[in-house]
Design a protein around this motif. Sequence first.
Motif, PDB file in Angstrom:
ATOM      1  N   VAL A 243       0.590  -1.440  -0.022  1.00 21.36           N
ATOM      2  CA  VAL A 243      -0.135  -0.113  -0.093  1.00 21.36           C
ATOM      3  C   VAL A 243       0.733   1.065   0.222  1.00 21.36           C
ATOM      4  CG1 VAL A 243      -1.703   1.465   0.857  1.00 21.36           C
ATOM      5  CG2 VAL A 243      -1.513  -0.787   1.097  1.00 21.36           C
ATOM      6  N   ALA A 244       1.786   1.054   0.895  1.00 19.39           N
ATOM      7  CA  ALA A 244       2.999   2.256   0.735  1.00 19.39           C
ATOM      8  C   ALA A 244       3.708   2.669  -0.464  1.00 19.39           C
ATOM      9  CB  ALA A 244       3.982   1.868   1.868  1.00 19.39           C
ATOM     10  N   TRP A 245       3.926   1.585  -1.102  1.00 15.36           N
ATOM     11  CA  TRP A 245       4.369   1.372  -2.273  1.00 15.36           C
ATOM     12  C   TRP A 245       3.864   1.815  -2.980  1.00 15.36           C
ATOM     13  CZ3 TRP A 245       2.873  -1.142  -6.399  1.00 15.36           C
ATOM     14  CH2 TRP A 245       4.334  -0.974  -8.211  1.00 15.36           C
ATOM     15  N   LEU A 246       2.431   1.651  -3.749  1.00 15.13           N
ATOM     16  CA  LEU A 246       1.419   2.535  -4.262  1.00 15.13           C
ATOM     17  C   LEU A 246       1.106   4.112  -4.036  1.00 15.13           C
ATOM     18  CD1 LEU A 246      -1.434  -0.136  -4.065  1.00 15.13           C
ATOM     19  CD2 LEU A 246      -0.206   0.159  -6.571  1.00 15.13           C
ATOM     20  N   LEU A 247       1.388   4.037  -3.005  1.00 10.26           N
ATOM     21  CA  LEU A 247       1.570   5.673  -2.223  1.00 10.26           C
ATOM     22  C   LEU A 247       2.790   6.973  -3.129  1.00 10.26           C
ATOM     23  CD1 LEU A 247       0.083   5.638   1.017  1.00 10.26           C
ATOM     24  CD2 LEU A 247      -1.545   6.311  -0.905  1.00 10.26           C
ATOM     25  N   TRP A 248       3.911   5.844  -2.693  1.00  7.58           N
ATOM     26  CA  TRP A 248       5.238   6.358  -3.048  1.00  7.58           C
ATOM     27  C   TRP A 248       4.881   6.840  -5.113  1.00  7.58           C
ATOM     28  CZ3 TRP A 248       8.504   3.527  -6.760  1.00  7.58           C
ATOM     29  CH2 TRP A 248      10.135   4.579  -6.247  1.00  7.58           C
ATOM     30  N   ARG A 249       4.871   5.894  -5.834  1.00  5.53           N
ATOM     31  CA  ARG A 249       4.764   5.649  -7.031  1.00  5.53           C
ATOM     32  C   ARG A 249       3.618   6.696  -7.358  1.00  5.53           C
ATOM     33  NH1 ARG A 249       6.722   0.762 -11.252  1.00  5.53           N
ATOM     34  NH2 ARG A 249       8.232   1.052 -10.078  1.00  5.53           N
ATOM     35  N   SER A 250       2.637   6.882  -6.710  1.00  6.48           N
ATOM     36  CA  SER A 250       1.488   8.081  -7.073  1.00  6.48           C
ATOM     37  C   SER A 250       1.931   8.791  -6.705  1.00  6.48           C
ATOM     38  CB  SER A 250       0.210   7.273  -7.112  1.00  6.48           C
ATOM     39  OG  SER A 250      -0.105   7.181  -5.025  1.00  6.48           O
ATOM     40  N   ALA A 251       2.420   9.447  -5.390  1.00  9.78           N
ATOM     41  CA  ALA A 251       3.470  10.153  -5.105  1.00  9.78           C
ATOM     42  C   ALA A 251       3.620  10.972  -6.525  1.00  9.78           C
ATOM     43  CB  ALA A 251       3.545  10.478  -3.433  1.00  9.78           C
ATOM     44  N   TYR A 252       5.018  10.788  -6.792  1.00 12.04           N
ATOM     45  CA  TYR A 252       5.695  11.088  -7.711  1.00 12.04           C
ATOM     46  C   TYR A 252       5.482  10.873  -9.079  1.00 12.04           C
ATOM     47  CZ  TYR A 252       9.113   9.884  -3.941  1.00 12.04           C
ATOM     48  OH  TYR A 252       9.550  10.265  -2.408  1.00 12.04           O
ATOM     49  N   PHE A 253       4.745  10.340  -8.798  1.00 13.85           N
ATOM     50  CA  PHE A 253       3.962  10.597 -10.521  1.00 13.85           C
ATOM     51  C   PHE A 253       3.462  11.450 -10.399  1.00 13.85           C
ATOM     52  CE2 PHE A 253      -0.148  10.103 -12.643  1.00 13.85           C
ATOM     53  CZ  PHE A 253       0.622  10.309 -14.300  1.00 13.85           C
ATOM     54  N   THR A 254       2.208  12.123  -9.342  1.00 12.24           N
ATOM     55  CA  THR A 254       1.640  13.141  -9.252  1.00 12.24           C
ATOM     56  C   THR A 254       2.703  14.089  -9.420  1.00 12.24           C
ATOM     57  OG1 THR A 254       0.573  12.046  -8.596  1.00 12.24           O
ATOM     58  CG2 THR A 254      -0.018  14.760  -8.404  1.00 12.24           C
ATOM     59  N   MET A 255       3.898  14.082  -9.057  1.00 13.18           N
ATOM     60  CA  MET A 255       4.692  16.109  -8.163  1.00 13.18           C
ATOM     61  C   MET A 255       5.583  15.822  -9.768  1.00 13.18           C
ATOM     62  SD  MET A 255       3.541  16.808  -5.429  1.00 13.18           S
ATOM     63  CE  MET A 255       5.082  18.145  -5.836  1.00 13.18           C
ATOM     64  N   THR A 256       6.119  14.939 -10.899  1.00 16.15           N
ATOM     65  CA  THR A 256       6.436  15.431 -12.092  1.00 16.15           C
ATOM     66  C   THR A 256       5.623  15.842 -12.464  1.00 16.15           C
ATOM     67  OG1 THR A 256       5.044  13.992 -12.728  1.00 16.15           O
ATOM     68  CG2 THR A 256       6.962  13.088 -12.126  1.00 16.15           C
ATOM     69  N   LEU A 257       6.474  17.474 -12.532  1.00 22.00           N
ATOM     70  CA  LEU A 257       6.611  18.383 -13.183  1.00 22.00           C
ATOM     71  C   LEU A 257       5.345  18.830 -15.081  1.00 22.00           C
ATOM     72  CD1 LEU A 257       8.772  20.819 -11.608  1.00 22.00           C
ATOM     73  CD2 LEU A 257       6.832  20.025 -11.074  1.00 22.00           C
ATOM     74  N   SER A 258       5.805  18.724 -15.539  1.00 18.27           N
ATOM     75  CA  SER A 258       5.858  18.284 -17.060  1.00 18.27           C
ATOM     76  C   SER A 258       5.408  17.393 -17.624  1.00 18.27           C
ATOM     77  CB  SER A 258       7.090  18.796 -17.894  1.00 18.27           C
ATOM     78  OG  SER A 258       7.562  17.451 -17.906  1.00 18.27           O
ATOM     79  N   ILE A 259       4.731  17.531 -18.905  1.00 26.89           N
ATOM     80  CA  ILE A 259       3.268  16.261 -18.871  1.00 26.89           C
ATOM     81  C   ILE A 259       4.028  15.391 -20.030  1.00 26.89           C
ATOM     82  CG2 ILE A 259       1.627  16.225 -21.834  1.00 26.89           C
ATOM     83  CD1 ILE A 259       0.101  19.064 -21.040  1.00 26.89           C
ATOM     84  N   ARG A 260       5.592  16.155 -20.726  1.00 23.15           N
ATOM     85  CA  ARG A 260       6.124  14.966 -21.365  1.00 23.15           C
ATOM     86  C   ARG A 260       6.999  13.535 -19.877  1.00 23.15           C
ATOM     87  NH1 ARG A 260      12.639  16.479 -21.643  1.00 23.15           N
ATOM     88  NH2 ARG A 260      12.964  16.395 -19.716  1.00 23.15           N
ATOM     89  N   ASN A 261       7.073  14.449 -18.869  1.00 26.72           N
ATOM     90  CA  ASN A 261       7.754  13.523 -18.002  1.00 26.72           C
ATOM     91  C   ASN A 261       6.093  12.321 -16.965  1.00 26.72           C
ATOM     92  OD1 ASN A 261      10.542  13.691 -17.901  1.00 26.72           O
ATOM     93  ND2 ASN A 261      11.039  15.176 -16.584  1.00 26.72           N
ATOM     94  N   LYS A 262       5.424  13.124 -17.035  1.00 25.36           N
ATOM     95  CA  LYS A 262       4.193  12.531 -16.117  1.00 25.36           C
ATOM     96  C   LYS A 262       4.063  11.038 -17.654  1.00 25.36           C
ATOM     97  CE  LYS A 262       1.753  16.311 -14.502  1.00 25.36           C
ATOM     98  NZ  LYS A 262       1.868  15.521 -12.807  1.00 25.36           N
ATOM     99  N   ILE A 263       4.337  11.840 -18.994  1.00 22.48           N
ATOM    100  CA  ILE A 263       4.167  10.064 -19.886  1.00 22.48           C
ATOM    101  C   ILE A 263       5.477   8.948 -19.682  1.00 22.48           C
ATOM    102  CG2 ILE A 263       4.010   9.763 -22.333  1.00 22.48           C
ATOM    103  CD1 ILE A 263       2.835  12.058 -22.792  1.00 22.48           C
ATOM    104  N   LEU A 264       6.642   9.967 -19.442  1.00 21.77           N
ATOM    105  CA  LEU A 264       7.853   8.931 -19.799  1.00 21.77           C
ATOM    106  C   LEU A 264       8.258   8.214 -18.354  1.00 21.77           C
ATOM    107  CD1 LEU A 264      10.452  11.290 -21.079  1.00 21.77           C
ATOM    108  CD2 LEU A 264       9.381   8.934 -22.586  1.00 21.77           C
ATOM    109  N   VAL A 265       7.795   8.610 -17.341  1.00 22.72           N
ATOM    110  CA  VAL A 265       7.958   8.483 -15.832  1.00 22.72           C
ATOM    111  C   VAL A 265       6.772   6.789 -16.246  1.00 22.72           C
ATOM    112  CG1 VAL A 265       7.642   8.151 -13.682  1.00 22.72           C
ATOM    113  CG2 VAL A 265       8.977   9.881 -14.838  1.00 22.72           C
TER     114      VAL A 265
END
Length: 481
Positions: free
Chosen positions: A442-464
């Motif tokens: 559960v914490a891992w899902l929070l970890w990944r979702s948090a960092y995906f949300t915090m990526t700043l550009s649309i490009r990196n929201k796709i790349l990550v």
Amino acid sequence: MFKARLSVVCGRVQPRPAKLSVAAARTFTSSAPRSKQRLVILGSGWGGYEILRAIDKKRWNVTMVSPTNAFNFTPLLASCAVGTLEFRCAVEPVRRFSPQVACYQAWCDAIDFKQKTLKCMPATAPLEFEGSASVPLAGATTAETSHPPGTGNAFKLRYDKLVIAVGAYSQTFNVPGVKEHAHFLKDVRDARAIRTRIIDCFEQANQPTLSDVQRRNLLNFCIVGGGPTGVEFSAELHDLLHAEIERYYPSLARMAKITLYDVAPNILGNFDKSLGVYAENKFRRDGISIKTRHHVERVEKDRMFVKEQGEVPFGLLVWSTGLAPNPLIQSIDSLEKQDKTQSLFTNQNLNVITKEGHADPDVWAIGDAANIKGQLHPATAQVANQKGKYLAQKLNKIVKDQEHTKPFEFQNQGSLAYLGDWKAIYDRSSADTVKTKETGRVAWLLWRSAYFTMTLSIRNKILVPTYWFLNWIFGRDLTRF
């Protein structure tokens, strides 16, 4: 929601080149309309880059000064260092905002608060007709010394409003040899160097001329520092060893060893104690050796000397033991500073405080370079990012002659740390509201979702997420190039 460290700085370390004459320094002024006030931002880290994104560029004449031309998304550097993500996923270009913003790849060496001028030194390679190259500070991290040397010609910038967001350097506690023989993890250049070194260790150990003792020494990976950066890198390296390395180097994978050192009695000291115990137990089950209350006395090529252990050979040493003050901040003697960290004191509106006790209405300081007087906030990207958002809103109101006296309030959104095998810990027990903590998947899902949300550009929201998916299907790339 992260405990990453800031990575971008504007100050440099001594020794400095010979002093330039005043005539040799060039003063740059903007050709923007006079009605625009000059706003200079020092540093492109979590605080400075957030202001650069959110500031009203039509009303402000904005200048960015930073020795790098990119923002580093530091929570993802550990993943980049082992090939889980590619390097482009962890950077955002500063030039994205050109030509609305003037950007100079340079260090700020000195600030004249009375004249409102900055003395800067280019961080780009010197031109043929220019003088001798500037000398980076002895003791700079891998990231700091990997930049091309600056030219010998300083220049000056004028400002009406100034934001100091230069961050901090890696703390070495003056342990001999650390700067020369250890790797740091402060920006994407460090991640690239670590990734190259890991592959080199296995390719060298694979040579038929080596003995098993030599192979084990090469494949001993040491991490000094039991904070989130050291723990997450250990976890990412464990995942690499037990996936691609075990598949492609089966005989060598059994010889590889990960050891985590810290002077404190426990790792992850800023987390809830039960979460730290959970992390230690998981690491021990995974075969990661934890050496707490251990003190590194000196580091030499391919070996270090630990007080409690003696000589320890290694193939890779990653050093992550906190923050040291930025030389630019150290050079400022007209402002109040915190005795222990030497960071600048600010009021609750983030204005710096003079030694006379007055707040400077035209200068603000954020990130690891500053602390609010009377308050204690952790030196994390989360704090710097929130200060950047607050200050951008304040500046956008100032330029419209609107009042903005609301003080900064830190909203603790919790801390995350990845532990390997798709498991993590999440600590929000010290938050003002909704206190909670999680472990495991559960914490891992929070970890990944948090960092995906915090990526700043649309490009990196796709790349990550794309690279996460590709590595899940095809595995990490072990190519050395």
